[in-house]
Design a protein around this motif. Structure first.
Motif, short mmCIF file in Angstrom:
data_model
loop_
_atom_site.label_atom_id
_atom_site.label_comp_id
_atom_site.label_asym_id
_atom_site.label_seq_id
_atom_site.Cartn_x
_atom_site.Cartn_y
_atom_site.Cartn_z
N LEU A 1 5.27 7.99 1.62
CA LEU A 1 6.00 8.93 0.76
C LEU A 1 5.66 10.35 1.19
CD1 LEU A 1 7.66 9.68 -1.77
CD2 LEU A 1 5.60 9.26 -3.14
N MET A 2 6.66 11.07 1.70
CA MET A 2 6.48 12.45 2.17
C MET A 2 7.11 13.39 1.16
SD MET A 2 4.90 12.10 5.11
CE MET A 2 5.16 13.66 5.99
N LYS B 1 0.85 -1.19 0.00
CA LYS B 1 0.00 0.00 0.00
C LYS B 1 0.89 1.24 0.00
CE LYS B 1 -3.93 -2.03 2.47
NZ LYS B 1 -4.76 -1.98 3.71
N LEU B 2 0.40 2.31 -0.59
CA LEU B 2 1.15 3.56 -0.62
C LEU B 2 0.36 4.67 0.05
CD1 LEU B 2 3.48 5.39 -1.47
CD2 LEU B 2 2.39 5.65 -3.71
N ILE B 3 0.95 5.23 1.11
CA ILE B 3 0.41 6.44 1.75
C ILE B 3 1.26 7.60 1.25
CG2 ILE B 3 -0.13 7.61 3.91
CD1 ILE B 3 0.70 4.05 4.31
N ALA B 4 0.65 8.51 0.50
CA ALA B 4 1.38 9.63 -0.09
C ALA B 4 0.90 10.94 0.52
CB ALA B 4 1.19 9.66 -1.60
N CYS B 5 1.86 11.74 1.01
CA CYS B 5 1.55 13.02 1.65
C CYS B 5 2.30 14.14 0.95
CB CYS B 5 1.91 12.98 3.13
SG CYS B 5 1.63 14.54 4.01
N ILE B 6 1.58 15.13 0.44
CA ILE B 6 2.19 16.28 -0.24
C ILE B 6 1.92 17.54 0.56
CG2 ILE B 6 0.12 16.42 -1.71
CD1 ILE B 6 3.56 17.68 -2.80
N ASP C 1 -2.85 4.75 -2.36
CA ASP C 1 -3.95 4.11 -1.63
C ASP C 1 -4.55 5.06 -0.61
OD1 ASP C 1 -3.82 1.15 -2.59
OD2 ASP C 1 -1.75 1.72 -2.18
N THR C 2 -3.69 5.87 0.01
CA THR C 2 -4.14 6.95 0.89
C THR C 2 -3.45 8.23 0.45
OG1 THR C 2 -4.42 5.44 2.77
CG2 THR C 2 -4.27 7.79 3.27
N ALA C 3 -4.23 9.23 0.11
CA ALA C 3 -3.68 10.52 -0.35
C ALA C 3 -3.92 11.58 0.71
CB ALA C 3 -4.33 10.93 -1.66
N ILE C 4 -2.85 12.29 1.08
CA ILE C 4 -2.93 13.33 2.11
C ILE C 4 -2.35 14.62 1.54
CG2 ILE C 4 -2.22 14.03 4.43
CD1 ILE C 4 -1.76 11.03 5.05
N VAL C 5 -3.08 15.72 1.68
CA VAL C 5 -2.57 17.04 1.32
C VAL C 5 -2.47 17.88 2.58
CG1 VAL C 5 -3.03 19.18 0.04
CG2 VAL C 5 -3.51 16.97 -1.02
N PHE C 6 -1.32 18.53 2.75
CA PHE C 6 -1.08 19.38 3.92
C PHE C 6 -0.71 20.78 3.46
CE2 PHE C 6 2.30 21.12 6.79
CZ PHE C 6 1.47 21.46 7.85
N ILE C 7 -1.40 21.77 4.01
CA ILE C 7 -1.02 23.18 3.84
C ILE C 7 -0.99 23.80 5.22
CG2 ILE C 7 -1.53 25.40 2.77
CD1 ILE C 7 -3.29 23.92 0.74
N ASP C 8 0.18 24.19 5.67
CA ASP C 8 0.28 24.83 6.99
C ASP C 8 -0.50 26.14 6.95
OD1 ASP C 8 1.02 25.94 9.43
OD2 ASP C 8 3.10 25.27 9.28
#
Length: 451
Positions: free
Chosen positions: A431-432, A345-350, A374-381
């Protein structure tokens, strides 16, 4: 030679300052704020400014050159003093050209892959025992600085950024170097604060191709449709050398190239890196290194800093960090990890934090870019919006732009960290991706917690 740096603390600027100091120049500099690692590295060589801030008293008529960093403003008091005295003022790409006028210049351009292609070339040239100067955008294993200048190297390898040269020189950096051998890895719209339309952005690469010296070489990826069409329409006095993917296999998490009836197992992976490798191979062939020697040397290349860099791994999981932040880089990096480890599985965070990526109109360019995760995460401080004086937008707006209703959105580093610390990493990769630092999250501590 006596040179002064205005905004000496920048990534490229402090490396150029150190390179000139090592070449025997008398180097001084100023900056209004000095961060690590620039401060410690300048101190090591005795060229750290005594205090932060601008001091026009440092600008004297005996200076041979003033080098102006992008961080400085047009009304900088040291710049105004230098202009008043009629001193020669350079941007750092201008000065790199000044130092390499009598050398063979190889310039690597493109929206993505520049640092990796440059790093691959430097690695191979070093392994082959060649003399060379260089400018690269990342710290590389085996290289103390990101800039190397000498009196006797016959060639210089330059990573050619398309961003502007300085506050008073609005030319893209790679237009200044006048390459003998130019590389374009691909074209994907970026820097919309400077290039407001995609056509305007493409024009910068047409201009770059036109700056290549007569009878020079243009090495380019024929797999990039936009780039391939652009090159076919160029009328320039250069030899056009296209490249595409080599023959390769992936077995048990290792990519192996097949060439010259031999197998070459690699330490890096991903189709984007295989394309980068072909660009580097064609450059090295122009510099006298045949393909068999190139592939032999490249098997020991383990990547540039923050380019699919391994943070930690177990037998069934791994954590990678990557510099990806634009849509094309994001897609290529996610696809690479998924193809290399298809059973995990791939957890990807951008993290989005550049001007372009935070622009609400540009955000739609990310549509579909995380679909293979498989899990997509978007982060904006949320602090980033405030710092850039931009209007924040909602999680729904991000999900709509990415065309991914299952996407997770965070704007608080603590909440993101809680999410990441709760991951179950069995048969999974994390993946960060960011050109920032995820609001200060310690990836080593996270790795120790998860693995």
């Amino acid at each position: 030679m006596k040179v002064h740096f205005i905004a000496i603390g920048g990534s490229a600027m402090h490396n150029l300052a150190i390179a000139l100091h090592k070449k025997g120049f008398e180097v001084t500099g100023s900056d209004d704020v000095l961060f690590e690692p620039s401060a410690s590295r300048l101190k090591k060589y005795g060229i750290l400014p005594d205090k932060e801030g601008w001091d026009p008293g440092k600008i004297t008529s005996d200076l041979d050159a003033v080098i102006l960093g992008m961080h400085a403003r047009e009304d900088n008091p040291e710049l105004l003093k230098a202009q008043e005295l009629g001193l020669k003022i350079y941007s750092y790409p201008d000065y790199i050209y000044e130092q390499s006028k009598d050398k063979l210049r190889v310039v690597i351009g493109g929206s993505h892959g520049k640092t990796t292609i440059t790093s691959m070339i430097l690695h191979v040239l070093q392994q082959a025992g060649k003399k060379f100067d260089y400018l690269v955008g990342a710290q590389l294993e085996g290289f103390e600085t990101m800039v190397g200048l000498s009196h006797d190297a016959p060639v210089i390898i330059i990573e050619g950024d398309e961003y502007l040269a300085s506050p008073i020189d609005r030319r893209p950096k790679f237009h200044i170097y006048k390459a003998h051998i130019g590389v374009i890895s691909g074209i994907a719209w970026d820097h919309i604060n400077v290039f407001p339309t995609f056509d305007n952005y493409i024009d910068q690469f047409r201009i770059f191709a036109s700056t290549i010296e007569p009878n020079g070489k243009l090495i380019y990826s024929e797999t990039d449709e936009v780039l391939d069409n652009m090159v076919k329409g160029l009328i320039v006095d250069v030899e056009k050398l296209p490249y595409k993917l080599p023959e390769y296999i992936i077995d048990n998490g290792v990519t192996t190239i097949r060439a010259n009836e031999k197998s070459y197992p690699l330490q890096v992976f991903g189709q984007h890196n295989l394309l980068n490798m072909q660009a580097a191979r064609l450059v090295c062939e122009q510099l006298g290194i045949n393909s068999d020697n190139f592939y032999t040397y490249i098997t020991t290349f383990n990547g540039a800093a923050r380019r699919l860099e391994l943070v930690g791994k177990t037998d069934s999981s791994a954590i990678f960090k990557d510099f990806a932040h634009s849509p094309s880089k994001l897609t290529a990096t996610i696809n690479a990890v998924k193809a290399q480890f298809p059973d995990r599985k791939l957890i990807a965070c951008i993290e989005l934090h550049t001007f372009s990526s935070l622009n609400k109109e540009f955000l739609k360019e990310y549509a579909g870019s995380m679909d293979k995760a498989d899990t997509a995460i978007v982060f904006i401080d949320k602090k980033t919006f405030a710092q850039k004086k931009m209007e924040p937008y909602s999680a729904d707006a991000v999900k709509q732009a990415f065309a991914n209703g299952n996407l997770l959105f965070f704007d608080d580093p603590a909440a993101l960290l809680t999410q990441l610390q709760g991951l179950h990493m069995a048969d999974s990769n994390l993946l960060m991706m960011s050109s920032g630092n995820f609001g200060g999250i310690d990836l080593i501590a996270l790795k120790n917690n998860l693995l």
